[in-house]
Motif scaffolding. Sequence first.
Motif, mmCIF file in Angstrom:
data_model
loop_
_atom_site.group_PDB
_atom_site.id
_atom_site.type_symbol
_atom_site.label_atom_id
_atom_site.label_comp_id
_atom_site.label_asym_id
_atom_site.label_seq_id
_atom_site.Cartn_x
_atom_site.Cartn_y
_atom_site.Cartn_z
ATOM 1 N N GLY A 97 38.664 72.719 131.025
ATOM 2 C CA GLY A 97 39.967 73.378 130.943
ATOM 3 C C GLY A 97 41.111 72.430 131.229
ATOM 4 O O GLY A 97 42.163 72.470 130.575
ATOM 5 N N HIS A 100 41.902 70.126 128.287
ATOM 6 C CA HIS A 100 42.630 70.794 127.210
ATOM 7 C C HIS A 100 44.029 71.246 127.649
ATOM 8 O O HIS A 100 44.734 71.888 126.856
ATOM 9 C CB HIS A 100 41.845 72.010 126.717
ATOM 10 C CG HIS A 100 40.714 71.673 125.787
ATOM 11 N ND1 HIS A 100 40.919 71.179 124.513
ATOM 12 C CD2 HIS A 100 39.366 71.742 125.948
ATOM 13 C CE1 HIS A 100 39.752 70.977 123.930
ATOM 14 N NE2 HIS A 100 38.788 71.306 124.777
ATOM 15 N N HIS A 136 36.965 68.868 118.033
ATOM 16 C CA HIS A 136 37.828 70.025 117.753
ATOM 17 C C HIS A 136 38.529 69.919 116.405
ATOM 18 O O HIS A 136 38.790 70.946 115.769
ATOM 19 C CB HIS A 136 38.866 70.193 118.869
ATOM 20 C CG HIS A 136 38.387 71.068 119.976
ATOM 21 N ND1 HIS A 136 38.745 72.391 120.099
ATOM 22 C CD2 HIS A 136 37.558 70.815 121.015
ATOM 23 C CE1 HIS A 136 38.172 72.909 121.166
ATOM 24 N NE2 HIS A 136 37.432 71.975 121.745
ATOM 25 N N LEU A 309 32.935 79.493 127.529
ATOM 26 C CA LEU A 309 32.461 78.764 126.354
ATOM 27 C C LEU A 309 31.609 79.631 125.435
ATOM 28 O O LEU A 309 31.269 79.209 124.330
ATOM 29 C CB LEU A 309 31.674 77.526 126.777
ATOM 30 C CG LEU A 309 32.495 76.410 127.437
ATOM 31 C CD1 LEU A 309 31.623 75.207 127.759
ATOM 32 C CD2 LEU A 309 33.654 75.990 126.540
ATOM 33 N N GLN A 312 33.564 80.732 121.937
ATOM 34 C CA GLN A 312 33.879 79.430 121.359
ATOM 35 C C GLN A 312 34.883 79.525 120.209
ATOM 36 O O GLN A 312 35.671 78.614 119.989
ATOM 37 C CB GLN A 312 32.594 78.762 120.871
ATOM 38 C CG GLN A 312 32.739 77.297 120.572
ATOM 39 C CD GLN A 312 32.816 76.427 121.830
ATOM 40 O OE1 GLN A 312 33.156 75.251 121.742
ATOM 41 N NE2 GLN A 312 32.505 76.998 122.998
ATOM 42 N N HIS A 315 38.206 79.683 121.774
ATOM 43 C CA HIS A 315 38.517 78.387 122.375
ATOM 44 C C HIS A 315 38.950 77.378 121.316
ATOM 45 O O HIS A 315 39.898 76.620 121.526
ATOM 46 C CB HIS A 315 37.308 77.851 123.133
ATOM 47 C CG HIS A 315 37.467 76.434 123.566
ATOM 48 N ND1 HIS A 315 38.474 76.018 124.404
ATOM 49 C CD2 HIS A 315 36.761 75.306 123.251
ATOM 50 C CE1 HIS A 315 38.391 74.710 124.600
ATOM 51 N NE2 HIS A 315 37.351 74.255 123.900
ATOM 52 N N HIS A 316 38.279 77.353 120.176
ATOM 53 C CA HIS A 316 38.637 76.393 119.135
ATOM 54 C C HIS A 316 39.978 76.725 118.489
ATOM 55 O O HIS A 316 40.727 75.813 118.119
ATOM 56 C CB HIS A 316 37.540 76.322 118.077
ATOM 57 C CG HIS A 316 36.504 75.301 118.389
ATOM 58 N ND1 HIS A 316 36.359 74.134 117.680
ATOM 59 C CD2 HIS A 316 35.564 75.251 119.364
ATOM 60 C CE1 HIS A 316 35.384 73.412 118.198
ATOM 61 N NE2 HIS A 316 34.864 74.080 119.224
ATOM 62 N N PRO A 319 42.790 76.259 122.077
ATOM 63 C CA PRO A 319 42.241 75.441 123.168
ATOM 64 C C PRO A 319 43.173 75.300 124.373
ATOM 65 O O PRO A 319 42.705 74.962 125.455
ATOM 66 C CB PRO A 319 42.005 74.079 122.493
ATOM 67 C CG PRO A 319 42.969 74.050 121.353
ATOM 68 C CD PRO A 319 43.022 75.456 120.857
ATOM 69 N N HIS A 323 40.611 79.986 129.615
ATOM 70 C CA HIS A 323 39.418 80.747 129.258
ATOM 71 C C HIS A 323 39.370 82.147 129.859
ATOM 72 O O HIS A 323 38.651 83.008 129.341
ATOM 73 C CB HIS A 323 38.159 79.972 129.675
ATOM 74 C CG HIS A 323 38.058 79.749 131.153
ATOM 75 N ND1 HIS A 323 38.532 78.611 131.775
ATOM 76 C CD2 HIS A 323 37.527 80.512 132.143
ATOM 77 C CE1 HIS A 323 38.288 78.692 133.061
ATOM 78 N NE2 HIS A 323 37.684 79.829 133.319
ATOM 79 N N TYR A 326 40.019 84.846 127.242
ATOM 80 C CA TYR A 326 39.228 84.962 126.012
ATOM 81 C C TYR A 326 38.634 86.355 125.798
ATOM 82 O O TYR A 326 38.633 86.851 124.662
ATOM 83 C CB TYR A 326 38.101 83.921 125.999
ATOM 84 C CG TYR A 326 38.575 82.486 125.894
ATOM 85 C CD1 TYR A 326 39.881 82.162 125.508
ATOM 86 C CD2 TYR A 326 37.714 81.423 126.187
ATOM 87 C CE1 TYR A 326 40.313 80.848 125.414
ATOM 88 C CE2 TYR A 326 38.136 80.102 126.089
ATOM 89 C CZ TYR A 326 39.431 79.816 125.709
ATOM 90 O OH TYR A 326 39.845 78.518 125.612
#
Length: 372
Positions: A97, A100, A136, A309, A312, A315-316, A319, A323, A326
């Motif tokens: 984290g 990013h 990424h 994660l 995902q 996240h992608h 980013p 998190h 999410y």
Amino acid sequence: MVLTSKEMKKTRFVAQDPQQQSFAAAVRKNVYEYFKANGISQKANGAVVFQTLSMLALYIAPFVVLVVLPLPWWIAIFLPIIAGIGLAGIGMCVMHGGAHEAISKHKWLNAALGGTMNILGNSMYTWKVKHNMLHHTYTNITGMDDDLTLGGPLRLSEHTPLHKIHRFQYIHGFFLYCLLTITMLVNEFTWLRDFRKKGILEKQNVGYGMMLAKVILIKVLYAAVIIGLPIWLSDYAWWQVVLAWMVMHFTGGFIMGVVFQLAHIVEGFEQPVPTAEGTIHNDWVVHEMHTTADFAPRNRLLNWYIGGLNFQIEHHLFPNICHVHYPKIAPIVAATAKAYGVPYVLKPTLWQALMSHARKLKELGSVAPVGV
């Protein structure tokens, strides 16, 4: 296959139709509107503070106990395993984290949390190039996404040569994941060399010699603390300390290796190849939807431990969003994808994701390479 920065720069993501661009704009708009409508920051909340402290404690506390307290072997043997759980937790929750810049609006705090990579024995710089930049940007593109180029007894790309050793990789692959963090300690030198060949260091005005010296210093200090101190201060023999260190890395490596693969090497994902002109015929956002998967979204303990994660896709696409958000934005992304006819790969449970990954490994270990 090592591509230069010029060759990577040539790669372009071109939408097949206006609908793809509309989806990209809509999913961003819908997600950002969620934060605006609810008056919520996109960064971390108090729960992340507890999570960060928990992971650091899981990693550091067993080390301190082993050095300070004389323990019977049947108790001491569990401490490296706990430390390995903490090692993976730091990598997935804290360092990831921070790297990013998703934890805080303050760059220094993100840098400090990302810098926990150092206490795992690796450099933050090489991770950010390998993960943030290459993985990424060029997700699941052979020759560009370094996560597909493990080589040897594992074949993760349908575009790489098939060998006899790959036949049973759906079995031995899970054992090899135990070596992930140990191989990272060694392979970092190879990564740095490849970054120089690709022209990445030059482009970022990073001197190879200076960065190599930093990487070596990090590893010397890491070895001195994590192995040297226990040998010096405890009553354990040197081989017992080294064995404990290996158990810790086997545990952490297995956890991270499995989690990383469940996001991109499962049934339903794609591994597109650029045209001769370097074109990927998808908008970048749509490309990510074709190459990334979510798994076990309702498993709260898993989501907490692995730092989101399992989400995902989210996240992608986002980013820089922490998190902890999410689980809330995932339904928004899924609904938008459905409205625009864009794939949203989801494995409902951890077990289903593991079985899907095993079947994909088996397929990659038996199917001849797809022409490039």
